[in-house]
Design an enzyme around this catalytic site. Structure first.
Site, mmCIF file in Angstrom:
data_model
loop_
_atom_site.group_PDB
_atom_site.id
_atom_site.type_symbol
_atom_site.label_atom_id
_atom_site.label_comp_id
_atom_site.label_asym_id
_atom_site.label_seq_id
_atom_site.Cartn_x
_atom_site.Cartn_y
_atom_site.Cartn_z
ATOM 1 N N SER A 1 72.081 1.453 50.242
ATOM 2 C CA SER A 1 73.534 1.366 50.339
ATOM 3 C C SER A 1 73.892 0.297 51.357
ATOM 4 O O SER A 1 73.096 -0.003 52.259
ATOM 5 C CB SER A 1 74.116 2.716 50.786
ATOM 6 O OG SER A 1 75.490 2.603 51.103
ATOM 7 N N TYR B 1 74.466 10.216 56.356
ATOM 8 C CA TYR B 1 74.298 9.297 55.224
ATOM 9 C C TYR B 1 73.742 7.957 55.695
ATOM 10 O O TYR B 1 72.821 7.402 55.097
ATOM 11 C CB TYR B 1 75.643 9.106 54.525
ATOM 12 C CG TYR B 1 75.551 8.394 53.207
ATOM 13 C CD1 TYR B 1 75.166 9.070 52.051
ATOM 14 C CD2 TYR B 1 75.866 7.041 53.095
ATOM 15 C CE1 TYR B 1 75.095 8.425 50.827
ATOM 16 C CE2 TYR B 1 75.802 6.390 51.883
ATOM 17 C CZ TYR B 1 75.416 7.081 50.748
ATOM 18 O OH TYR B 1 75.338 6.439 49.536
#
Length: 249
Positions: free
Chosen positions: A141, A154
């Site tokens: 990501s 995350y």
């Protein structure tokens, strides 16, 4: 339709995973769809079969190594080989770091980080055993590079995915196995709902081309491209699929 390869896709019940499973199938590959959501995972298989593709569903909790190992074995038992392992399953929650519930923190780590490690190890062992020069692709990501409020766990997982990709690529190159990460930005998937709820979505969209969310199909296209033999020079790399998100302040 010519069946050329066998691709395993975790998190294949929705979003990027579903669209990537469809992409591989449309290109003639046999697909193993893995997810914890049995109903939605089987729906992905139905969509593939409706278009004439070949696929099976395997219910999998990627946080458990024995589940991922069983998934890889099922792929080989059914289709005879494994050429592509797409470690895509992931979850995310928006929570300020000092309000972080530790159970939630560990669940994100277990799925996003340990799930990828399990996929690398299980698929890598089987590819080595079978002498297959395959490719392992991991969903990273932009948040493996950039910070944003409320996504402490995350961020930790996606940073780990990036370094696990590089480390595994270094070692598995000896067996002709590539390991690559794809790093999406703001993608229109269920996981983006937390950003909508927190009010961060508009600022995220403002940083990319067209002030819009990337579609899961676009990430699927990128994953498929890096899986090809023509992309064999790409190894240990993080391929940005973020429409410039990480390049703009």
């Amino acid at each position: 339709m010519t069946n050329e390869r066998v691709a395993v896709v975790t998190g294949g019940a929705s979003g990027i995973g579903r669209q990537t499973a469809l992409k591989f199938a449309r290109k003639g590959d046999q697909v193993v769809v893995a997810d914890f959501n049995e109903e939605a995972g089987n729906k992905t298989v139905e969509l593939i079969k409706a278009e004439g593709g070949e696929a099976i569903f395997v219910k999998t909790d990627v946080s458990k190594f024995e589940d991922v190992e069983s998934l890889v074995e099922k792929a080989v038992d059914t289709f005879g080989r494994i050429d592509v392992m797409f470690n895509n399953a992931g979850i995310g929650r928006i929570t300020p770091v000092l309000d972080q519930d530790l159970d939630d923190y560990h669940s994100v780590i277990n799925v996003n980080q340990h799930g990828v490690a399990h996929g690398i190890i299980a698929a890598g062992r089987k590819m080595r055993e079978l002498g297959i020069k395959g490719v392992i692709i991991n969903t990273a990501s932009v948040f493996g590079f950039l910070a944003s409020p409320g996504t402490f766990a995350y961020h930790a997982t996606k940073g780990a995915v990036i370094m696990m990709t590089k480390s595994a690529a270094l070692e598995l190159a000896a067996y002709g196995i590539r390991v690559v990460a794809v790093a999406p930005g703001a993608v229109d998937t269920p996981i983006i709902q937390g950003y909508k709820d927190s009010g961060q979505l508009d600022s995220m969209k403002a940083k990319v081309m067209g002030n819009k969310l990337t579609q899961p199909e676009q990430i699927a296209d990128t994953v498929y491209l890096v899986s090809l033999e023509e992309a064999s020079a790409i190894n240990g790399s993080v391929v940005m699929a973020d429409e410039g998100y990480a390049s703009f302040k």
